[in-house]
Design an enzyme around this catalytic site. Structure first.
Site, mmCIF file in Angstrom:
data_model
loop_
_atom_site.group_PDB
_atom_site.id
_atom_site.type_symbol
_atom_site.label_atom_id
_atom_site.label_comp_id
_atom_site.label_asym_id
_atom_site.label_seq_id
_atom_site.Cartn_x
_atom_site.Cartn_y
_atom_site.Cartn_z
ATOM 1 N N HIS A 81 0.796 -1.122 -0.191
ATOM 2 C CA HIS A 81 0.106 -0.066 -0.109
ATOM 3 C C HIS A 81 0.841 1.363 -0.063
ATOM 4 O O HIS A 81 1.913 1.188 0.425
ATOM 5 C CB HIS A 81 -0.924 -0.094 1.061
ATOM 6 C CG HIS A 81 -0.522 -0.130 2.742
ATOM 7 N ND1 HIS A 81 -0.130 0.886 3.073
ATOM 8 C CD2 HIS A 81 -0.114 -1.386 3.264
ATOM 9 C CE1 HIS A 81 0.654 0.528 4.511
ATOM 10 N NE2 HIS A 81 0.314 -0.957 4.528
ATOM 11 N N ASP A 83 -0.206 4.338 1.178
ATOM 12 C CA ASP A 83 -0.468 5.368 2.255
ATOM 13 C C ASP A 83 0.216 4.762 3.677
ATOM 14 O O ASP A 83 0.524 3.620 3.735
ATOM 15 C CB ASP A 83 -1.769 5.562 2.476
ATOM 16 C CG ASP A 83 -2.854 4.105 3.055
ATOM 17 O OD1 ASP A 83 -2.453 2.976 2.351
ATOM 18 O OD2 ASP A 83 -3.462 4.140 3.964
ATOM 19 N N ASP A 114 6.676 -0.394 6.492
ATOM 20 C CA ASP A 114 5.200 -0.598 6.331
ATOM 21 C C ASP A 114 4.544 0.283 5.303
ATOM 22 O O ASP A 114 4.230 1.509 5.575
ATOM 23 C CB ASP A 114 4.562 -0.479 7.688
ATOM 24 C CG ASP A 114 2.945 -0.521 7.527
ATOM 25 O OD1 ASP A 114 2.292 -1.207 6.444
ATOM 26 O OD2 ASP A 114 2.134 -0.136 8.391
ATOM 27 N N GLU A 149 -4.411 1.954 5.455
ATOM 28 C CA GLU A 149 -3.870 2.128 6.929
ATOM 29 C C GLU A 149 -5.324 2.743 7.700
ATOM 30 O O GLU A 149 -5.281 2.954 8.905
ATOM 31 C CB GLU A 149 -2.979 3.191 7.134
ATOM 32 C CG GLU A 149 -1.463 2.641 6.482
ATOM 33 C CD GLU A 149 -1.004 1.702 7.671
ATOM 34 O OE1 GLU A 149 -1.911 1.329 8.400
ATOM 35 O OE2 GLU A 149 0.117 1.354 7.285
ATOM 36 N N HIS A 373 4.144 1.572 12.449
ATOM 37 C CA HIS A 373 3.247 2.813 13.218
ATOM 38 C C HIS A 373 4.105 3.670 14.178
ATOM 39 O O HIS A 373 3.528 4.533 14.773
ATOM 40 C CB HIS A 373 2.172 2.272 13.538
ATOM 41 C CG HIS A 373 1.269 1.631 12.480
ATOM 42 N ND1 HIS A 373 -0.068 0.981 12.724
ATOM 43 C CD2 HIS A 373 1.611 1.108 11.029
ATOM 44 C CE1 HIS A 373 -0.295 0.445 11.403
ATOM 45 N NE2 HIS A 373 0.489 0.486 10.628
HETATM 46 ZN ZN LIG Z 1 0.359 -0.253 8.785
#
Ligand SMILES: [Zn+2]
Length: 402
Positions: A81, A83, A114, A149, A373
């Site tokens: 991903h 974002d 991530d 996310e 995160h």
């Molecule tokens: Zn994540």
């Protein structure tokens, strides 16, 4: 391939990774346009066809295709991903600079783990396959998703429901997982079930100088006590069983309290929002609901639960097939190991899994502390590059499975 060409490819990979990381794609103001432009350039260089699919305005889904020699065979999907989560704490280095520490060769950036790492690793593995003249029998799709996310409802959730997705005929999908702190790579085959609920506590309204019965505040206190007693017990289970992870316990967290507007009046209502995650394999999730409902009734008859999200359990991806065998063998060939885990959070994998597609969360990044995160998210170039080699071998094997 000569050593010189290898080094050159490593430089290209690191440069592409850092350029991609420098694009600001933290939620909620995600610069998808720059991402799409960057990926278009990559696709052109790699001679991959690229489509941008808009199921929602300004939420582009990037789909790259490398058509196989036998396109009727089920395809392999490589997903990541674009974002990323917000920056909330102080960082050692600017999280958007993709700072490369020349002493320890670590790259610091939001998205380093991530999941921009795997996004670039997929592309760089394909670059190396193309340079070495390899052709694969199966078609390889590489997707870059928006909104993962924040639940993927305007990304993967919609994409898997399009007619176009159905036509891709995907046999197996790899999605981002997380780095592993040692040699043993965690592969995520399932996810906990997510509920988001609001509990409404209403009561008598009156002046702040009174002592009234039946107030919203008392009810809220009663509800909180029930939830936090349960939470403490789950926390104790983790302490008592060191081998357990977050995937093994129910989490119930208070995330929001809403009440009336005036500070010298008793509120007629407080609304509590809880984030609740239920372990995969919980036999009866209805029982969890009934338990919470009983806690509310114990406090007062009019305390009610309303669900914002109440997901059903999605069966995990099996690990007794030829795809898993390839994963295991190719990882072991690098002196590493793999094991299955349940992902404690939510990823786009579940939307694929819900459609019956076998998918695993897999980031071939060993010996890397997990900073998903978190602040100071980073990855050592050595392991970033090693991951490319692992994908290279996986693609040769998986892409040629009969
Ligand atoms: Zn994540």
């Amino acid at each position: 391939m000569s050593v010189h060409i290898n080094t050159e490819n490593d430089d290209i990979a690191v440069n592409n990774f850092r350029t991609y990381l420098q694009i600001r794609t933290t939620q909620p103001d995600v610069d998808y346009a720059s991402c799409v432009a960057f990926l278009r350039l990559q696709a052109r260089q790699l001679q991959l066809s690229m489509q941008v699919i808009d199921t929602v305005p300004d939420k582009p889904i990037v789909l790259m295709t490398w058509t196989g020699l036998e396109p009727d065979l089920p395809a392999i999907l490589l997903n990541s991903h674009m974002d990323m989560t917000k920056i909330i704490k102080e960082w050692r280095h600017d999280p958007f600079s993709a700072y490369l520490d020349t002493n320890d060769q670590k790259i610091y950036a939001r998205g380093a783990q991530d999941s921009k790492c795997v996004g670039i690793q997929y592309l760089e593995a394909v670059r190396r396959l193309k340079i070495s003249g390899r052709l694969l029998n199966r078609t390889i799709y590489i997707t870059f998703m928006p909104d993962a996310e924040v639940g993927g409802l305007e990304g993967m959730y919609r994409f898997v429901r399009t007619e176009q997705f159905g036509k891709l005929n995907i046999g197996y999908a790899l999605d981002a997982g997380r780095p592993s702190p040692n040699y043993d790579i965690a592969v995520f085959t399932g996810e906990k079930c997510f509920w988001n609920l609001r509990i409404r506590c209403s009561g008598n309204l009156g002046d702040g100088s009174l002592i009234l019965a039946n107030t919203a505040g008392e009810k809220m206190t009663g509800v909180l006590k029930k939830f936090f007693t349960f939470r403490t017990a789950e926390m104790q289970k983790l302490i008592d069983n060191p081998e357990w992870t977050l995937a093994d316990v129910v989490t119930m967290n208070l995330t929001k309290i809403e009440g009336g507007p005036q500070r010298n009046m008793l509120k007629s209502e407080f609304v509590l929002t809880f984030d609740c995650r239920i372990p995969l394999g919980t036999e009866d999730t209805e029982e969890v609901h009934e338990t919470m409902l009983q806690w509310c009734r114990d406090v007062a008859d009019d305390v009610s639960i309303q669900y914002l999200v109440r997901e059903e359990q999605i069966p995990p991806t099996e690990t007794d097939d030829k795809y898993w065998e390839v994963l295991k063998k190719e990882v072991e060939d690098f002196g590493l190991d793999i094991h299955c885990e349940t992902f404690p959070g939510r990823t786009d994998s579940r939307h694929l899994r819900e459609m019956g597609i076998p998918v695993v969360g897999f980031s071939p990044i060993p010996f890397t502390p997990v900073h998903l995160h978190e602040n100071n998210e980073h990855i050592e170039t050595l392991y970033f590059l090693k991951g490319i080699k692992i994908y290279y071998n996986i693609l040769i094997q998986m892409g040629n499975l009969p």
